[in-house]
Design a protein around this motif. Structure first.
Motif, PDB file in Angstrom:
ATOM      1  N   TYR A  71      53.886  38.568 125.234  1.00 32.45           N
ATOM      2  CA  TYR A  71      54.662  39.786 125.451  1.00 32.45           C
ATOM      3  C   TYR A  71      53.745  40.917 125.900  1.00 32.45           C
ATOM      4  O   TYR A  71      54.075  41.650 126.845  1.00 32.45           O
ATOM      5  CB  TYR A  71      55.396  40.190 124.161  1.00 32.45           C
ATOM      6  CG  TYR A  71      56.027  41.560 124.240  1.00 32.45           C
ATOM      7  CD1 TYR A  71      57.227  41.748 124.904  1.00 32.45           C
ATOM      8  CD2 TYR A  71      55.403  42.668 123.667  1.00 32.45           C
ATOM      9  CE1 TYR A  71      57.807  43.004 124.999  1.00 32.45           C
ATOM     10  CE2 TYR A  71      55.975  43.926 123.749  1.00 32.45           C
ATOM     11  CZ  TYR A  71      57.165  44.093 124.420  1.00 32.45           C
ATOM     12  OH  TYR A  71      57.730  45.350 124.519  1.00 32.45           O
ATOM     13  N   LEU A  73      62.577  40.107 124.958  1.00 35.19           N
ATOM     14  CA  LEU A  73      61.714  39.713 123.849  1.00 35.19           C
ATOM     15  C   LEU A  73      61.552  40.859 122.851  1.00 35.19           C
ATOM     16  O   LEU A  73      61.610  40.655 121.635  1.00 35.19           O
ATOM     17  CB  LEU A  73      60.344  39.284 124.380  1.00 35.19           C
ATOM     18  CG  LEU A  73      60.270  37.928 125.085  1.00 35.19           C
ATOM     19  CD1 LEU A  73      58.883  37.740 125.697  1.00 35.19           C
ATOM     20  CD2 LEU A  73      60.577  36.800 124.124  1.00 35.19           C
ATOM     21  N   GLN A  74      61.375  42.071 123.382  1.00 35.08           N
ATOM     22  CA  GLN A  74      61.155  43.214 122.498  1.00 35.08           C
ATOM     23  C   GLN A  74      62.406  43.516 121.677  1.00 35.08           C
ATOM     24  O   GLN A  74      62.328  43.767 120.468  1.00 35.08           O
ATOM     25  CB  GLN A  74      60.748  44.433 123.334  1.00 35.08           C
ATOM     26  CG  GLN A  74      60.065  45.541 122.558  1.00 35.08           C
ATOM     27  CD  GLN A  74      61.024  46.590 122.031  1.00 35.08           C
ATOM     28  OE1 GLN A  74      62.199  46.574 122.353  1.00 35.08           O
ATOM     29  NE2 GLN A  74      60.508  47.504 121.235  1.00 35.08           N
ATOM     30  N   ARG A 104      53.747  43.209 129.494  1.00 35.71           N
ATOM     31  CA  ARG A 104      53.798  44.674 129.562  1.00 35.71           C
ATOM     32  C   ARG A 104      52.553  45.238 130.233  1.00 35.71           C
ATOM     33  O   ARG A 104      52.642  46.135 131.087  1.00 35.71           O
ATOM     34  CB  ARG A 104      53.935  45.246 128.141  1.00 35.71           C
ATOM     35  CG  ARG A 104      55.275  44.987 127.475  1.00 35.71           C
ATOM     36  CD  ARG A 104      56.413  45.609 128.254  1.00 35.71           C
ATOM     37  NE  ARG A 104      57.656  45.621 127.495  1.00 35.71           N
ATOM     38  CZ  ARG A 104      58.821  46.030 127.970  1.00 35.71           C
ATOM     39  NH1 ARG A 104      58.907  46.450 129.228  1.00 35.71           N
ATOM     40  NH2 ARG A 104      59.913  46.017 127.221  1.00 35.71           N
ATOM     41  N   ALA A 108      60.484  40.701 129.256  1.00 31.26           N
ATOM     42  CA  ALA A 108      59.743  41.456 128.251  1.00 31.26           C
ATOM     43  C   ALA A 108      60.679  42.332 127.430  1.00 31.26           C
ATOM     44  O   ALA A 108      60.538  42.428 126.202  1.00 31.26           O
ATOM     45  CB  ALA A 108      58.667  42.313 128.926  1.00 31.26           C
TER      46      ALA A 108
END
Length: 287
Positions: free
Chosen positions: A83, A7-8, A87, A4
Motif C-alpha cells: 500500500y 485498500l485504505q 501511494r 490504494a
C-alpha cells in the motif's frame, strides 16, 4: 487505478471495528424487565450472563484481542508495505513530472496539478509563488490526508516525505551548479515535421538550454521559495503530521513527545536546504 484508496478504506473500517470489539462484546445489554405475567421483556441477549465491566477490564480485553496470534496473522495479510509503495509511487510520479516540465520550460512553468483552493491557500497563507513549490508542498500534504495515511506506516511516510524533499533539493542544487541545464536543444528542421515545407511554428520550446544559476533573478526567486519551505517544514508541516497521527485520545505529554520526534525527523531537511539558500544569497545574488 484506485486500488490504494480501496485498500485504505477497508483497512480503516477493520481498524475501527477491531478497536471497539472489546467494548461491544463486554458492553451491558438491555436491563431485565418483567411484565404483569412475570415473563421477561427485552431481547434474548438480556437473559445472558452480564459481567461487571469497567474501563480497565475493557482495555485489558482489547489488549488481549490485539495480542492474539490470529489477529497478528490476519493483519499480515494486508501487506501494508505494498500500500505504501502505491501511494509513494503516485507522489514520485507527480514530482518527476513537475521536475521535467520545470526543466524544459523554466521556473515560470505551470506544473501544479492539485486542487485550486489548495493552491490559493498555499499562496495566501504559506507564501509560495512558484508552481513547482506549490506542487511539491501539495504532494507532501497529501501524504497525511485522512484517506491516505495509515498509522502503522507512519515511519515509512515520514521517510517518504524526507526523500521527496531530498529529490527536489538535489534537482535545485544540480541546476544551480549547472549540472542540469534548463530548456531544450532545438531539433533539426526536416520535411517530416513540416517545418521546411509550410513554415509552421516549431512544435518544441524555442528557448535553448541555459544555466538558471547564472540568472540572479531566478536564483533569488528560488532561494525565497526555499526559505519558505525550510520554515514551513519546521513548523506548519510538523503540525500537519502531528494532527494526522493524533488519535484524539493522546495525553498532552504524548502530543509533546510526538511533536519532538517529528521535528527531529525534518531537521535533516533543514540541513539540506539552508546551505543552498546561503550560497544563493552570498555568492550569486549579493556579489
Amino acid at each position: 487505478p484506485g486500488i490504494a484508496s480501496i485498500l485504505q478504506q477497508n483497512y480503516m473500517s477493520l481498524d475501527v471495528f477491531m478497536g471497539s470489539l472489546a467494548a461491544r462484546l463486554l458492553g451491558s445489554s438491555s436491563t431485565l424487565e418483567t411484565n404483569s405475567n412475570g415473563s421477561v421483556n427485552g431481547s434474548p441477549e438480556s437473559l445472558y450472563f452480564q459481567p461487571k465491566t469497567s474501563a480497565a477490564t475493557i482495555k485489558y480485553a482489547q489488549e488481549r484481542i490485539y495480542a492474539h496470534p490470529k489477529t497478528a496473522e490476519f493483519s499480515k495479510r494486508w501487506n501494508l508495505p505494498i500500500y505504501y509503495q502505491l501511494r509513494f509511487g503516485d507522489c514520485c510520479n507527480r514530482l518527476n513530472a513537475a521536475v521535467e516540465h520545470t526543466r524544459l520550460g523554466g521556473w515560470i512553468t505551470e506544473v501544479y496539478t492539485g486542487e485550486p483552493e489548495v493552491a490559493d491557500m498555499l499562496k495566501n497563507k504559506v507564501g509560495f509563488e512558484l508552481s513547482f513549490f506549490l506542487e511539491l508542498y501539495d504532494i507532501l500534504l497529501g501524504l497525511w490526508r485522512p484517506d491516505v495515511i495509515l498509522r502503522p506506516l507512519t515511519n515509512r511516510f515520514l521517510r517518504g516525505a524526507v526523500q521527496l524533499i531530498g529529490r527536489s533539493v538535489a534537482f535545485i542544487q544540480d541546476g544551480m551548479d549547472g549540472k542540469i541545464k534548463f530548456g531544450k536543444e532545438k531539433e533539426p528542421e526536416t520535411a517530416e515535421n513540416g517545418n521546411m515545407t509550410n513554415g509552421s511554428a516549431l512544435p518544441y520550446p524555442t528557448r535553448l538550454p541555459y544555466r538558471w544559476g547564472d540568472s540572479p533573478q531566478d536564483v533569488a526567486a528560488v532561494a525565497w521559495e526555499l526559505a519558505i519551505l525550510e520554515t514551513t517544514m519546521a513548523h506548519d508541516y510538523v503540525t500537519t503530521v502531528c494532527q494526522a497521527l493524533d488519535s484524539g485520545e493522546s495525553s498532552e505529554d504524548d502530543r509533546i513527545e510526538l511533536r519532538s520526534l517529528v521535528s527531529d525527523v525534518f531537521k535533516e531537511t533543514s540541513g539540506q536546504i539552508l546551505p543552498i539558500i546561503e550560497r544563493a544569497w552570498n555568492e550569486i545574488i549579493v556579489k
